[in-house]
Design a protein around this motif. Structure first.
Motif, short mmCIF file in Angstrom:
data_model
loop_
_atom_site.label_atom_id
_atom_site.label_comp_id
_atom_site.label_asym_id
_atom_site.label_seq_id
_atom_site.Cartn_x
_atom_site.Cartn_y
_atom_site.Cartn_z
N THR A 235 -26.56 88.61 109.05
CA THR A 235 -25.89 89.57 109.63
C THR A 235 -25.00 89.62 110.86
O THR A 235 -24.40 90.03 111.66
N ASN A 236 -24.40 88.35 110.65
CA ASN A 236 -23.03 87.60 111.24
C ASN A 236 -23.15 87.70 112.65
O ASN A 236 -22.33 88.25 113.43
N VAL A 237 -24.63 86.56 112.64
CA VAL A 237 -24.47 86.45 114.43
C VAL A 237 -24.49 84.96 114.40
O VAL A 237 -24.99 84.05 113.74
N ILE A 238 -23.31 84.70 115.65
CA ILE A 238 -23.62 83.35 115.85
C ILE A 238 -24.28 83.09 116.99
O ILE A 238 -24.60 83.55 118.05
N PRO A 239 -25.64 81.78 116.68
CA PRO A 239 -26.28 82.09 118.17
C PRO A 239 -26.00 80.19 118.67
O PRO A 239 -24.26 80.20 117.95
N ASP A 240 -26.52 80.63 119.30
CA ASP A 240 -25.65 79.27 120.88
C ASP A 240 -26.19 77.81 120.44
O ASP A 240 -25.96 76.94 120.58
N ILE A 241 -27.19 78.19 119.40
CA ILE A 241 -28.24 76.99 119.60
C ILE A 241 -28.70 76.85 117.87
O ILE A 241 -28.95 77.91 118.09
N THR A 242 -28.33 75.98 116.89
CA THR A 242 -30.24 76.67 115.97
C THR A 242 -30.40 75.05 115.09
O THR A 242 -29.78 74.41 115.80
N THR A 243 -32.16 74.96 115.13
CA THR A 243 -32.32 73.63 115.05
C THR A 243 -32.57 73.90 113.58
O THR A 243 -32.68 75.38 112.68
N CYS A 244 -32.17 72.36 112.95
CA CYS A 244 -32.98 73.40 111.44
C CYS A 244 -33.61 71.56 111.07
O CYS A 244 -34.09 70.70 111.92
N ALA A 245 -34.39 72.01 110.11
CA ALA A 245 -35.23 70.37 109.36
C ALA A 245 -35.53 70.84 108.42
O ALA A 245 -34.53 70.85 107.69
N LYS A 246 -37.05 70.87 107.63
CA LYS A 246 -37.36 70.86 106.45
C LYS A 246 -36.73 70.36 105.27
O LYS A 246 -36.21 69.22 104.31
N ALA A 247 -35.57 71.26 105.06
CA ALA A 247 -34.49 70.89 103.73
C ALA A 247 -33.43 70.09 103.41
O ALA A 247 -32.86 69.60 103.24
N ILE A 248 -33.61 69.98 105.13
CA ILE A 248 -32.17 68.99 104.87
C ILE A 248 -31.62 67.71 105.29
O ILE A 248 -30.52 67.77 104.11
N ALA A 249 -32.72 67.02 104.33
CA ALA A 249 -32.85 65.45 103.46
C ALA A 249 -33.59 65.32 102.67
O ALA A 249 -33.87 64.68 101.99
N GLY A 250 -33.60 66.55 102.16
CA GLY A 250 -34.47 66.92 99.93
C GLY A 250 -36.09 66.88 100.56
O GLY A 250 -36.24 65.65 99.36
N GLY A 251 -36.14 65.79 101.64
CA GLY A 251 -37.80 65.70 101.97
C GLY A 251 -38.06 63.95 102.72
O GLY A 251 -38.63 64.06 102.93
N ILE A 252 -37.26 63.73 103.31
CA ILE A 252 -36.76 62.76 103.97
C ILE A 252 -36.88 63.37 105.04
O ILE A 252 -35.84 64.04 105.64
N PRO A 253 -37.65 62.69 105.86
CA PRO A 253 -37.71 63.38 107.47
C PRO A 253 -36.16 63.46 108.17
O PRO A 253 -35.70 62.43 108.25
N MET A 254 -36.81 64.81 108.16
CA MET A 254 -35.24 64.73 110.07
C MET A 254 -34.91 65.70 110.38
O MET A 254 -35.45 67.21 109.54
N GLY A 255 -34.34 66.06 111.62
CA GLY A 255 -34.27 67.84 112.41
C GLY A 255 -32.93 67.77 113.20
O GLY A 255 -32.50 66.42 112.68
#
Ligand code: PLP
Length: 388
Positions: A235-255
């Motif tokens: 919906t083309n909304v830009i947040p001020d902060i985005t958090t990621c993890a899960k798929a980021i490094a193909g299963g190597i722990p990372m956030g």
């Protein structure tokens, strides 16, 4: 060791925090996992939206091996080429200017909450009922599900919950001490709940009017899962902060926690840290993951195959009146049934498909984004067979 011995040993020595399925996974490749007897399963759980590029990708294996000979970890007191290059690459994919590296979704959300408080000088975080943000004390408090909080009181102060997809509820909850609104663009853990199209744009507008930060928890929705690289793009909304993890490094722990230059500038040396955040190993793998996204057009695949998958599931509605709703974006799919369907997990497993049930009555399908139409057909066939 046979499967039974592995299960018994796990149940004896590992703390009993998981209700595990009766399955020992031995190895995996692409969308297929194998048990100890060599039986194959199409993996529609994918580590719960972690294995977006599929299991044991050959390129990742090479990067892991090569990087582990060059440099695995040094303290964040030093610079590394791997962290610098990946930070640039990730930031340029995002609508943000800077990144903080952590090791999990909960940690990324913790970092976001700390940054929001530091930047605004205010304490209160508004999050949603039925949300999920992780299992640390702060993130279970932000999580709007009492079952995750029970027994762990006292909980940290400064958190409020309102109904998801209800803009008025957020407006009413805002006070002079509100720092941020924390929200999943699509709620995952509570059953793939997709908000109305105008909900996130309205949230953006409201946060702007009130001068508070908007944080998107894209831990599950990020990295192509929803047919866009980030779900915020739907919906083309830009947040001020985005958090990621899960798929980021193909299963190597990372956030990762991403923010604009202005907001990020509230963090000064010493304000936040993580021993393992952004190791050379994790960053080189994560960088390879982004290359694989490009090489295989995974975001587009997720969009197209997600549509194909949902269309096929829609057709099951005529045959199975228990299906109340088929929903989602890309390859983040929920099939809501009119009964508690936890028993379907074992039934699907018997027929060679791994699925997960969220919120008691929603089949959650989050396969690797490389899943083929043939594999989707097979999954739909199995779901057709096991539904009453
Ligand atoms: C899985 C998840 C988390 C927690 O991530 P962990 O890596 O388990 O800490 C947070 N938010 C959302 C939306 C998730 O799906």
């Amino acid at each position: 060791m046979d499967s039974q011995q592995i299960e018994d040993m796990t149940n004896k020595y590992v703390m009993n925090t998981y209700g595990r399925y009766d399955l020992v996974i031995d190895h995996a490749h692409g969308c297929i996992v194998y048990d100890m007897d060599g039986n194959e399963y199409i993996d529609c759980v994918a580590g719960i939206a972690v294995n977006n590029i599929g299991h044991t990708n050959d390129k990742v294996a090479i990067v892991l091996a090569e990087q582990s000979k060059k440099l695995i970890h040094v303290s964040n007191l030093y610079y590394t080429q791997e962290q610098a290059s990946y930070a640039k690459k990730l930031v340029e994919r995002s609508p943000h200017d800077r990144v903080f590296f952590a090791n999990s979704g909960a940690e990324a959300n913790e970092a976001a909450i700390k940054l929001a408080r530091k930047y605004t000088g205010k304490g209160e975080i508004i999050s949603m009922n039925n949300s999920f943000h992780g299992r640390t004390l702060v993130t279970i408090t932000a999580t709007g599900q009492p079952k995750y909080q029970k027994g762990f009181e006292p909980l940290p102060a400064g958190f409020k919950h309102v109904d998801y997809n209800d803009i008025k509820a957020v407006e009413d909850a805002i006070t002079d001490d509100t720092a941020a609104v924390l929200v999943e663009p699509i709620q995952g853990e509570s059953g793939v709940r997709v908000p109305d199209e105008d909900y996130l744009p309205q949230l953006r507008k409201l946060c702007d009017e009130k001068g508070i930060l908007l944080i998107f928890d894209e831990v599950q929705t990020g990295f192509g899962r929803t047919g866009k690289f980030f779900a915020s793009e739907i919906t083309n909304v830009i947040p001020d902060i985005t958090t990621c993890a899960k798929a980021i490094a193909g299963g190597i722990p990372m956030g990762a926690m991403l923010a604009s230059e202005t907001v990020a500038s509230a963090f000064k040396p010493g304000d936040h840290a993580s021993t393992f955040g952004g190791t050379a190993l994790a960053c080189s793998v994560a960088s390879c993951v982004l290359d694989i996204f490009d090489d295989l057009d995974l975001v587009e695949k997720s969009y197209n195959n997600g549509q194909y998958f949902r269309d096929a599931l829609e057709l099951l509605k005529d045959k199975h009146s228990c299906i109340k709703d088929v929903r989602g974006h890309g390859l983040m799919i929920g099939v809501e049934l009119d009964y508690a369907c936890g028993d379907l997990v074992a039934k699907a497993q018997e027929k060679g498909v791994l699925i997960n049930v969220a919120n008691g009555n929603v089949i959650r399908l989050v396969p690797p984004l490389i899943i083929t139409k043939e594999e989707i057909d097979q999954v739909v066939k199995v779901i057709d067979e096991i539904l009453p």
